[in-house]
Write an enzyme that holds these catalytic residues in place. Structure first.
Site, PDB file in Angstrom:
ATOM      1  N   GLY A   1     -28.130 -44.307  41.649  1.00 21.89           N
ATOM      2  CA  GLY A   1     -27.455 -45.862  40.745  1.00 21.89           C
ATOM      3  C   GLY A   1     -28.474 -46.415  42.073  1.00 21.89           C
ATOM      4  O   GLY A   1     -29.777 -47.298  41.685  1.00 21.89           O
TER       5      GLY A   1
ATOM      6  N   SER B   1     -33.663 -40.558  41.085  1.00 19.25           N
ATOM      7  CA  SER B   1     -33.746 -42.596  40.893  1.00 19.25           C
ATOM      8  C   SER B   1     -33.369 -42.500  42.346  1.00 19.25           C
ATOM      9  O   SER B   1     -34.302 -41.852  43.214  1.00 19.25           O
ATOM     10  CB  SER B   1     -32.761 -43.173  39.697  1.00 19.25           C
ATOM     11  OG  SER B   1     -33.166 -44.063  39.838  1.00 19.25           O
ATOM     12  N   TRP B   2     -32.371 -43.345  42.145  1.00 17.04           N
ATOM     13  CA  TRP B   2     -32.002 -43.865  43.722  1.00 17.04           C
ATOM     14  C   TRP B   2     -31.509 -42.033  44.621  1.00 17.04           C
ATOM     15  O   TRP B   2     -32.198 -41.889  45.550  1.00 17.04           O
ATOM     16  CB  TRP B   2     -30.507 -44.624  43.371  1.00 17.04           C
ATOM     17  CG  TRP B   2     -29.421 -44.571  44.525  1.00 17.04           C
ATOM     18  CD1 TRP B   2     -28.869 -43.180  44.789  1.00 17.04           C
ATOM     19  CD2 TRP B   2     -29.471 -44.491  46.448  1.00 17.04           C
ATOM     20  NE1 TRP B   2     -28.075 -43.447  46.534  1.00 17.04           N
ATOM     21  CE2 TRP B   2     -28.846 -43.944  46.573  1.00 17.04           C
ATOM     22  CE3 TRP B   2     -30.613 -45.006  46.603  1.00 17.04           C
ATOM     23  CZ2 TRP B   2     -28.301 -44.067  48.247  1.00 17.04           C
ATOM     24  CZ3 TRP B   2     -30.878 -45.771  47.651  1.00 17.04           C
ATOM     25  CH2 TRP B   2     -29.712 -45.535  49.027  1.00 17.04           C
TER      26      TRP B   2
ATOM     27  N   ASP C   1     -42.854 -46.093  33.701  1.00 21.19           N
ATOM     28  CA  ASP C   1     -41.707 -46.355  34.408  1.00 21.19           C
ATOM     29  C   ASP C   1     -41.943 -48.070  35.421  1.00 21.19           C
ATOM     30  O   ASP C   1     -42.664 -47.453  36.074  1.00 21.19           O
ATOM     31  CB  ASP C   1     -41.621 -45.701  35.610  1.00 21.19           C
ATOM     32  CG  ASP C   1     -39.857 -45.913  36.095  1.00 21.19           C
ATOM     33  OD1 ASP C   1     -39.399 -46.875  36.091  1.00 21.19           O
ATOM     34  OD2 ASP C   1     -39.512 -44.801  36.773  1.00 21.19           O
TER      35      ASP C   1
ATOM     36  N   HIS D   1     -38.512 -45.203  32.986  1.00 22.90           N
ATOM     37  CA  HIS D   1     -37.906 -44.674  33.916  1.00 22.90           C
ATOM     38  C   HIS D   1     -36.702 -43.757  33.310  1.00 22.90           C
ATOM     39  O   HIS D   1     -35.465 -44.484  33.369  1.00 22.90           O
ATOM     40  CB  HIS D   1     -36.859 -45.980  34.575  1.00 22.90           C
ATOM     41  CG  HIS D   1     -36.546 -45.140  36.236  1.00 22.90           C
ATOM     42  ND1 HIS D   1     -37.060 -45.042  36.928  1.00 22.90           N
ATOM     43  CD2 HIS D   1     -34.820 -45.513  36.146  1.00 22.90           C
ATOM     44  CE1 HIS D   1     -36.587 -44.769  38.236  1.00 22.90           C
ATOM     45  NE2 HIS D   1     -34.801 -44.867  38.142  1.00 22.90           N
TER      46      HIS D   1
END
Length: 318
Positions: A43, A115-116, A270, A298
């Site tokens: 996120g 990711s985050w 990505d 991604h």
């Protein structure tokens, strides 16, 4: 095993009082006597899902999943009009993780972040390296100002039509601001129509720049007005502040992780988070291994799941 493990239900769950009015949802799954692990979602604002329990071998791991502040089943949710994000920072999230570690009497745990979640996992590990046994990080980002500028502005050269829509959705009086700041302002507007339009446009741009993943499927959660507002508010909040970290802090201080084994998994396609960040990190974190997915953007790629599961199996050992 090349695919995820069968679906399981948590053997425990609850709410952590994080202070400042925040109640953070957590759950434990797998083997209560297994190796401790922690999952950090993306996120910011995505929240955890039942499918993410399936990364962990339920015979080997006792895995803790949490919905980070403002997301998922934690309260208050960031989509609420009066939600105060001042007590939602990387430092607060790290404090929540430490409180959960102490609550569950964990000495050291294996961390899986996506990711985050890679930014948060790196920040936590650099703050508490003695509490981390190993790191598995997929779709690596450090949420630096440089990376935020790329993902909100520079990558528009690859998606000019989509970026033009994204940029021109900002009203004239906000166009003096960086796009991430303009969207954060719109997402906090008292007018619910302005908030919803901003969230819709932000999520449309999100879909555009991750679309190079082969076989990409649109995220149905973006059809939910509450989810897309929650997601967009938290993403812009953290991005406009560069994750509340010093510029390039996570790469600069990567040597703090030397001695901790890690696997970095990143797609060559990505464009949301170019491979250079994972490569720079791997050069400074000498006990990490970089695995490049030649068929992935991604997210996804046919080799992603086997690499994650293989790393987690390796790190479940003594």
């Amino acid at each position: 095993m090349s695919g995820p493990f069968p679906h399981i239900e948590p053997y425990g769950s609850g709410m952590l009082d994080g202070g400042d009015g925040h109640q953070v949802y957590w759950e434990c799954c797998g083997n209560p006597a297994g190796k401790p692990a922690l999952f950090l979602h993306g996120g910011p604002g995505s929240g955890c899902s039942a499918g993410q329990r399936r990364f962990f071998d339920p015979r080997l791991y006792s895995a803790v999943l949490l919905d980070q502040r403002g997301s998922g089943r934690s309260r208050p949710l960031a989509n609420e009009p009066d939600a105060d994000l001042n007590s939602n920072t990387t430092a607060h999230l790290i404090a929540d993780i430490e409180a959960l570690r102490e609550m569950h009497d964990v000495n050291r745990w294996v961390i899986l972040g996506l990711s985050w979640g890679t930014t948060l996992g790196l920040a936590y590990a650099q703050a508490y390296p003695h509490r981390v046994k190993a790191l598995v990080l997929g779709f690596v980002t450090t949420t630096s100002r440089r990376e935020v500028r790329w993902i909100t502005e520079d990558v528009g050269r690859i998606f000019p039509q989509e970026w033009d829509r994204f940029a021109t959705a900002v009203p004239e009086h906000l166009r003096r601001l960086r796009l991430v700041d303009a969207y954060a302002t719109m997402l906090a507007d008292p007018d619910p129509i302005i908030r919803d339009n901003a969230a819709r446009e932000w999520c449309a741009w999100e879909e555009a720049h991750i679309s190079l993943t082969p076989g990409h499927i649109s995220d149905p959660r973006y059809e939910d007005p509450k989810f897309r507002l929650r997601f967009a508010r938290l993403v812009t909040h953290y991005w406009r502040h560069a994750a509340f970290l010093e510029e390039d802090q996570l790469i600069r201080d990567a040597a703090k992780l030397n001695g901790i084994p890690g696997v970095l998994i990143h797609g060559r396609y990505d464009v949301s988070g170019p491979l250079v960040t994972a490569w720079q990190l791997s050069q400074r974190w000498t006990t990490s291994r970089l695995r490049i997915l030649d068929d992935a953007g991604h997210g996804g790629g046919k080799d992603f799941m086997p690499l994650v599961l293989g790393a987690l199996k390796e790190f479940a050992g003594p």
